[in-house]
Design a protein around this motif. Structure first.
Motif, PDB file in Angstrom:
ATOM      1  N   ALA A  99       0.842  -1.201   0.000  1.00 51.25           N
ATOM      2  CA  ALA A  99       0.000   0.000   0.000  1.00 51.25           C
ATOM      3  C   ALA A  99       0.879   1.253   0.000  1.00 51.25           C
ATOM      4  O   ALA A  99       1.913   1.290   0.666  1.00 51.25           O
ATOM      5  CB  ALA A  99      -0.901  -0.001   1.227  1.00 51.25           C
ATOM      6  N   PRO A 100       0.477   2.300  -0.758  1.00 53.53           N
ATOM      7  CA  PRO A 100       1.316   3.498  -0.872  1.00 53.53           C
ATOM      8  C   PRO A 100       1.740   4.109   0.475  1.00 53.53           C
ATOM      9  O   PRO A 100       2.924   4.462   0.619  1.00 53.53           O
ATOM     10  CB  PRO A 100       0.459   4.449  -1.702  1.00 53.53           C
ATOM     11  N   PRO A 101       0.864   4.247   1.479  1.00 52.30           N
ATOM     12  CA  PRO A 101       1.352   4.834   2.739  1.00 52.30           C
ATOM     13  C   PRO A 101       2.474   4.008   3.372  1.00 52.30           C
ATOM     14  O   PRO A 101       3.409   4.553   3.964  1.00 52.30           O
ATOM     15  CB  PRO A 101       0.111   4.831   3.631  1.00 52.30           C
ATOM     16  N   ARG A 102       2.390   2.702   3.210  1.00 53.67           N
ATOM     17  CA  ARG A 102       3.437   1.847   3.739  1.00 53.67           C
ATOM     18  C   ARG A 102       4.730   2.048   2.947  1.00 53.67           C
ATOM     19  O   ARG A 102       5.824   2.082   3.494  1.00 53.67           O
ATOM     20  CB  ARG A 102       2.991   0.379   3.649  1.00 53.67           C
ATOM     21  N   ARG A 103       4.590   2.214   1.634  1.00 49.81           N
ATOM     22  CA  ARG A 103       5.792   2.443   0.819  1.00 49.81           C
ATOM     23  C   ARG A 103       6.485   3.732   1.247  1.00 49.81           C
ATOM     24  O   ARG A 103       7.699   3.823   1.267  1.00 49.81           O
ATOM     25  CB  ARG A 103       5.416   2.504  -0.659  1.00 49.81           C
ATOM     26  N   ARG A 104       5.669   4.712   1.581  1.00 48.76           N
ATOM     27  CA  ARG A 104       6.268   5.967   2.032  1.00 48.76           C
ATOM     28  C   ARG A 104       7.059   5.741   3.324  1.00 48.76           C
ATOM     29  O   ARG A 104       8.158   6.272   3.497  1.00 48.76           O
ATOM     30  CB  ARG A 104       5.172   6.994   2.263  1.00 48.76           C
ATOM     31  N   GLN A 105       6.511   4.951   4.222  1.00 53.74           N
ATOM     32  CA  GLN A 105       7.234   4.674   5.468  1.00 53.74           C
ATOM     33  C   GLN A 105       8.554   3.965   5.188  1.00 53.74           C
ATOM     34  O   GLN A 105       9.584   4.259   5.798  1.00 53.74           O
ATOM     35  CB  GLN A 105       6.383   3.800   6.392  1.00 53.74           C
ATOM     36  N   VAL A 106       8.517   3.027   4.247  1.00 55.38           N
ATOM     37  CA  VAL A 106       9.745   2.300   3.915  1.00 55.38           C
ATOM     38  C   VAL A 106      10.770   3.272   3.323  1.00 55.38           C
ATOM     39  O   VAL A 106      11.935   3.290   3.714  1.00 55.38           O
ATOM     40  CB  VAL A 106       9.451   1.146   2.927  1.00 55.38           C
ATOM     41  N   TRP A 107      10.315   4.117   2.403  1.00 54.53           N
ATOM     42  CA  TRP A 107      11.220   5.086   1.763  1.00 54.53           C
ATOM     43  C   TRP A 107      11.897   5.949   2.823  1.00 54.53           C
ATOM     44  O   TRP A 107      13.108   6.149   2.823  1.00 54.53           O
ATOM     45  CB  TRP A 107      10.406   5.948   0.786  1.00 54.53           C
ATOM     46  N   GLU A 108      11.071   6.462   3.745  1.00 60.21           N
ATOM     47  CA  GLU A 108      11.618   7.361   4.779  1.00 60.21           C
ATOM     48  C   GLU A 108      12.565   6.621   5.719  1.00 60.21           C
ATOM     49  O   GLU A 108      13.572   7.169   6.158  1.00 60.21           O
ATOM     50  CB  GLU A 108      10.464   8.016   5.549  1.00 60.21           C
ATOM     51  N   ALA A 109      12.250   5.367   6.012  1.00 54.27           N
ATOM     52  CA  ALA A 109      13.120   4.602   6.910  1.00 54.27           C
ATOM     53  C   ALA A 109      14.440   4.260   6.210  1.00 54.27           C
ATOM     54  O   ALA A 109      15.506   4.269   6.828  1.00 54.27           O
ATOM     55  CB  ALA A 109      12.409   3.330   7.364  1.00 54.27           C
ATOM     56  N   VAL A 110      14.369   3.982   4.914  1.00 53.86           N
ATOM     57  CA  VAL A 110      15.592   3.628   4.172  1.00 53.86           C
ATOM     58  C   VAL A 110      16.525   4.834   4.101  1.00 53.86           C
ATOM     59  O   VAL A 110      17.725   4.722   4.362  1.00 53.86           O
ATOM     60  CB  VAL A 110      15.231   3.114   2.755  1.00 53.86           C
ATOM     61  N   VAL A 111      15.993   6.005   3.809  1.00 53.46           N
ATOM     62  CA  VAL A 111      16.856   7.183   3.653  1.00 53.46           C
ATOM     63  C   VAL A 111      17.389   7.640   5.013  1.00 53.46           C
ATOM     64  O   VAL A 111      18.449   8.273   5.102  1.00 53.46           O
ATOM     65  CB  VAL A 111      16.131   8.326   2.905  1.00 53.46           C
ATOM     66  N   ALA A 112      16.673   7.280   6.091  1.00 52.74           N
ATOM     67  CA  ALA A 112      17.142   7.656   7.429  1.00 52.74           C
ATOM     68  C   ALA A 112      18.031   6.570   8.020  1.00 52.74           C
ATOM     69  O   ALA A 112      18.492   6.699   9.153  1.00 52.74           O
ATOM     70  CB  ALA A 112      15.947   7.916   8.338  1.00 52.74           C
ATOM     71  N   GLY A 113      18.239   5.484   7.280  1.00 58.27           N
ATOM     72  CA  GLY A 113      19.070   4.396   7.796  1.00 58.27           C
ATOM     73  C   GLY A 113      18.407   3.623   8.929  1.00 58.27           C
ATOM     74  O   GLY A 113      19.068   2.926   9.684  1.00 58.27           O
ATOM     75  N   ARG A 114      17.057   3.736   9.029  1.00 60.54           N
ATOM     76  CA  ARG A 114      16.367   3.046  10.115  1.00 60.54           C
ATOM     77  C   ARG A 114      15.931   1.647   9.716  1.00 60.54           C
ATOM     78  O   ARG A 114      15.234   0.972  10.452  1.00 60.54           O
ATOM     79  CB  ARG A 114      15.126   3.842  10.542  1.00 60.54           C
ATOM     80  N   CYS A 115      16.299   1.223   8.510  1.00 52.76           N
ATOM     81  CA  CYS A 115      15.803  -0.054   8.029  1.00 52.76           C
ATOM     82  C   CYS A 115      16.967  -0.784   7.370  1.00 52.76           C
ATOM     83  O   CYS A 115      17.675  -0.214   6.542  1.00 52.76           O
ATOM     84  CB  CYS A 115      14.671   0.247   7.057  1.00 52.76           C
ATOM     85  N   ASN A 116      17.203  -2.038   7.772  1.00 49.03           N
ATOM     86  CA  ASN A 116      18.389  -2.764   7.302  1.00 49.03           C
ATOM     87  C   ASN A 116      18.138  -3.601   6.061  1.00 49.03           C
ATOM     88  O   ASN A 116      18.925  -3.569   5.127  1.00 49.03           O
ATOM     89  CB  ASN A 116      18.917  -3.700   8.385  1.00 49.03           C
ATOM     90  N   ILE A 117      17.074  -4.404   6.090  1.00 48.05           N
ATOM     91  CA  ILE A 117      16.886  -5.366   4.998  1.00 48.05           C
ATOM     92  C   ILE A 117      15.603  -5.027   4.240  1.00 48.05           C
ATOM     93  O   ILE A 117      14.544  -4.876   4.848  1.00 48.05           O
ATOM     94  CB  ILE A 117      16.784  -6.809   5.532  1.00 48.05           C
ATOM     95  N   VAL A 118      15.719  -4.899   2.925  1.00 45.85           N
ATOM     96  CA  VAL A 118      14.549  -4.680   2.086  1.00 45.85           C
ATOM     97  C   VAL A 118      14.426  -5.858   1.127  1.00 45.85           C
ATOM     98  O   VAL A 118      15.404  -6.255   0.498  1.00 45.85           O
ATOM     99  CB  VAL A 118      14.662  -3.373   1.268  1.00 45.85           C
ATOM    100  N   VAL A 119      13.223  -6.428   1.044  1.00 44.48           N
ATOM    101  CA  VAL A 119      12.936  -7.473   0.063  1.00 44.48           C
ATOM    102  C   VAL A 119      11.994  -6.855  -0.951  1.00 44.48           C
ATOM    103  O   VAL A 119      10.952  -6.310  -0.565  1.00 44.48           O
ATOM    104  CB  VAL A 119      12.252  -8.685   0.730  1.00 44.48           C
ATOM    105  N   GLY A 120      12.355  -6.895  -2.217  1.00 44.37           N
ATOM    106  CA  GLY A 120      11.497  -6.182  -3.141  1.00 44.37           C
ATOM    107  C   GLY A 120      11.598  -6.616  -4.577  1.00 44.37           C
ATOM    108  O   GLY A 120      12.363  -7.514  -4.943  1.00 44.37           O
ATOM    109  N   ALA A 121      10.782  -5.951  -5.398  1.00 45.25           N
ATOM    110  CA  ALA A 121      10.820  -6.127  -6.841  1.00 45.25           C
ATOM    111  C   ALA A 121      11.848  -5.145  -7.405  1.00 45.25           C
ATOM    112  O   ALA A 121      12.406  -4.337  -6.670  1.00 45.25           O
ATOM    113  CB  ALA A 121       9.443  -5.864  -7.428  1.00 45.25           C
TER     114      ALA A 121
END
Ligand code: ADP
Length: 720
Positions: free
Chosen positions: A272-294
């Motif tokens: 869902a787009p709101p969730r994607r936004r959270q992932v984007w923000e966490a990735v750029v802030a370095g708050r997220c280590n592992i991303v599984v994606g297309a």
């Protein structure tokens, strides 16, 4: 004066220059609002430079936006990708901003104390509420529940001004993965592979790897261990795992969660787009280590990307054909090079491109030997349909039927593989021979019985099955020709009425959730016979599956494009590789009219090397990829004359070049799609030719009217 070159999301070949106003500090990657005609639009600063007065009057940057700047690695990557694919760099940059443009999740309404205001009248219920709440903010309902009071008590405190309602932006927490949560004990090959990968990452430079091992040899387990060690050494490391299909993500996410005690972030069109936004923000802030994606996850703004895994790297779904045309695997290698990170291409049937790089020593080649544990590779038999011809209007030969019956009797599972959606691939009129096609597209309509419609698989056009032939008007004259998965399932139901059957294709499993449900039923043994397209042939692990029947092993070989043999080999090796992955031995039966075909012979012998060697020799003789390079140019328009004109202009304007040939223009095999006429040109070049420079020089010579669309496809996978 200072000038900022700004990438804007438009189909223009370069950045636009703006004056950077006095006092506004701008740097590469900053997001800005700039005037474009009468409006302001969002752009990304590509470069800031000093100039000593120019006679052009530049417009000024309006403002620097508060949003996070794109990290240097992303900027380098989008600009490189734009040049490589001949796509507008501003559109590439826009892709990198997509997550940020999604709506924010709705803020949550919570209650909290107003300073240390005390209630006028302190009842036990009220005191209990204040104690339960403490300094926190909580949802009203949760607070009432934990204090054991009715919502009226809380409302009273709000009315009195002791508590207040606040809206709090939902910030997603991404739990840190714990490398020691549930480690596996690796076998020798796996341990060596994991150690090499870790070396590659900690070495600090760009390091590409091929992780090569049969299906079930434990590639996933090996790279998960490498990820664990990378995280132990650098808890801020970021890791991206790319998968070719959304349907595969769930199983991997569950494995990662079990291994690290924390779920990775998920990134694909089904999120869902709101969730994607959270992932984007966490990735750029370095708050997220592992991303599984297309593949689009490649454009995420990682700040400390150490490792990219491209799982099932041979899969042509990594190629994006619509919109921006790019190959996810190739861009993954490029991103790793730019980030000075490691990249692992994992597959049981690597692409010829990747094998070629590994053979030449450009990629480190990590090999896993046998299947992990006691599992062994399935026996593969070629079943000659000339000797065992199925009865008319049936598709399963006697020996395959017998094998299914035996498997059923043992309480084990069968996968019947046919890479064709729907009920029948062609519908024709018995009286006049007319084949039904879509009204505005050159492709045959496929009959779907579950929905009762005739569907164009290219454009999605569909219509009810007509009573009369649209060409000659004959009544009830239409017949369905050939099988799709629905039709094979119909035959299976008639043969084995007691068996539990299901169809797995993009029609029956349209999204990640339904895929997960069907995979779960299969894993739990609630399905006896699964009839499936390639959607189920990849990556899944079904412990009770012991028989794979390939209904039409010749199907992919007929296509005759550059990769027909390679793709067929990979698909059938993957499909047959589903059998016998746990402790029960597996068996695969391939129905074919041409058992002597080298691809099928290599499959039956389990001799991938022989296949690769023969296929490489053919490609080398023709100087085709990976030995040469290709690019396609597709010209299309609703206006047939305009297509002809542009194609002719292109043919006139071909620059002189050595070790390079241009073929065409010719009508595309699909010469009409959605009412648009299409023509193609194909460029072949030796590897040392700068193909992109040639294409750029060529295309600037020709004026393309607005009614004509010109698509450049560097390294095409589809030749339609
Ligand atoms: P691949 O990615 O090569 O298809 P997987 O990593 O999925 O292989 O492994 C296949 C199966 O074997 C999985 O069920 C996995 O959990 C199991 N497996 C692989 N390696 C190990 C190991 N070292 N210890 C225990 N189980 C393993």
């Amino acid at each position: 004066m200072k000038v900022a070159s700004v990438l804007i999301p438009l189909p223009v070949p370069e950045a636009f220059d703006y004056e950077a106003p006095e006092g506004m500090t701008l740097a590469r990657g900053d997001q800005v609002a700039v005037p474009l005609g009468p409006r302001l639009i969002r752009g990304v600063v590509s470069e800031v430079f000093e100039t000593t007065g120019s006679n052009r009057r530049l417009k000024s940057v309006d403002s620097r936006l508060d949003d996070p700047a794109l990290p240097a690695g992303v900027m380098d990557f989008v600009e490189w990708a734009g040049r490589w694919t001949l796509s507008p760099p501003g559109e590439m940059a826009a892709t990198a901003l997509k997550g940020l443009r999604a709506p924010s999740p709705r803020p949550e309404r919570k209650v909290r104390r107003v300073g240390d205001r005390q209630p006028a009248r302190a009842t036990p219920a009220r005191t209990g509420v204040l104690e339960a709440l403490g300094e926190r903010a909580m949802a009203g309902a949760d607070l009432a529940r934990s204090a054991g009071v009715s919502s009226g008590v809380i409302k009273g405190l709000i009315d009195e001004g002791v508590l207040e309602i606040v809206e709090i932006a939902a910030e997603a927490a991404f739990d840190r993965p714990d490398p020691d949560h549930a480690p596996a004990t690796l076998n020798g090959d796996q341990a060596a592979a994991a150690a090499a990968l870790v070396d590659g990452v900690t070495g600090g430079g760009f390091r590409p790897f091929l992780l090569d091992g049969v299906t079930g040899s434990g590639k996933t387990e090996a790279y998960l261990e490498a990820i664990a060690r990378v995280l132990r050494a650098d808890p801020a490391a970021q890791i991206l795992i790319l998968l070719p299909e959304i349907a595969l993500t769930q199983a991997l996410i569950e494995r990662i969660t079990a291994r690290f005690g924390a779920a990775p972030a998920e990134w694909h069109s089904g999120v869902a787009p709101p969730r994607r936004r959270q992932v984007w923000e966490a990735v750029v802030a370095g708050r997220c280590n592992i991303v599984v994606g297309a593949r689009s996850a490649l454009f995420l703004p990682f700040v400390n990307l150490r490792l990219i895994v491209v799982d099932e790297e041979h899969d042509s779904s990594f190629k994006q054909e619509e919109g921006l045309v790019y190959h996810g695997r190739d861009l993954a290698v490029a991103r790793a090079r730019i980030e000075k990170a490691a990249v692992v291409l994992a597959s049981a049937t690597p692409s010829l491109e990747t094998l070629w790089n590994a053979q030449a020593g450009r990629y480190d080649w990590l090999k896993l030997g046998a299947r992990h544990g006691v599992a062994v590779m399935p026996d593969i038999e070629l079943l000659d349909l000339r000797q065992h011809t199925p009865d008319p209007q049936t598709w399963l030969s006697q020996p395959l039927r017998l094998a299914v019956a035996e498997t059923l009797a043992r309480g084990e599972q069968t996968l019947l593989f046919l890479n064709r959606r729907g009920y029948a691939p062609v519908v024709l009129c018995r009286v006049c021979g007319h084949r039904l096609t879509a009204p505005d597209t050159d492709s045959w309509l496929v009959e779907h019985r579950y929905t009762g419609r005739l569907v164009c698989h290219l454009t999605g056009f569909s219509m009810a099955r007509p009573k009369q032939c649209p060409s000659c008007g004959a009544e009830d004259s239409l017949v369905s020709v050939g099988p799709g998965v629905e039709r094979v399932e119909e035959e299976v139901r008639q043969l084995f009425p007691e068996a539990r059957t299901a169809v797995f294709s993009s029609d029956t499993v349209p999204d990640a959730k339904s895929a997960r449900a069907l995979i779960q039923r299969m894993t739990d043994g609630e399905i006896d016979i699964l009839v499936a397209t390639q959607a189920a042939a990849k990556g899944h692990n079904f412990p009770r599956l012991t028989l794979v029947g390939v209904v039409d092993a010749d199907l992919g070989l007929r296509g005759g494009d550059l990769r027909a043999a390679e793709r067929t080999y990979q698909l059938l090796a993957q499909a047959t590789g589903r059998a016998g992955r746990a402790d029960r031995p597996g068996r695969a039966i391939l129905q074919t009219w041409t058992p002597e075909h080298p691809v099928l012979q290599a499959l039956a012998a389990g001799d991938r090397d022989a296949f690769v060697e023969a296929e490489m020799a053919e490609r080398e003789a023709a100087a085709l990829p990976p030995f040469g390079r290709l690019a396609a140019i597709i010209v299309s328009s609703e206006n047939a004359a305009a297509v002809e004109k542009v194609a002719a202009d292109l043919a006139q304007a071909i620059p002189n070049a050595e070790r390079l040939e241009v073929y065409g223009p010719a009508d595309a095999p699909l010469a009409l799609v959605r009412g648009r006429r299409r023509k193609r040109l194909l460029v072949r070049a030796d590897r040392d030719v700068n193909l992109q420079a040639f294409l750029r020089a060529w295309l600037t010579r020709v004026k393309i009217p607005a009614s004509v669309r010109l698509t450049v496809d560097v390294d095409p996978y589809s030749f339609l």
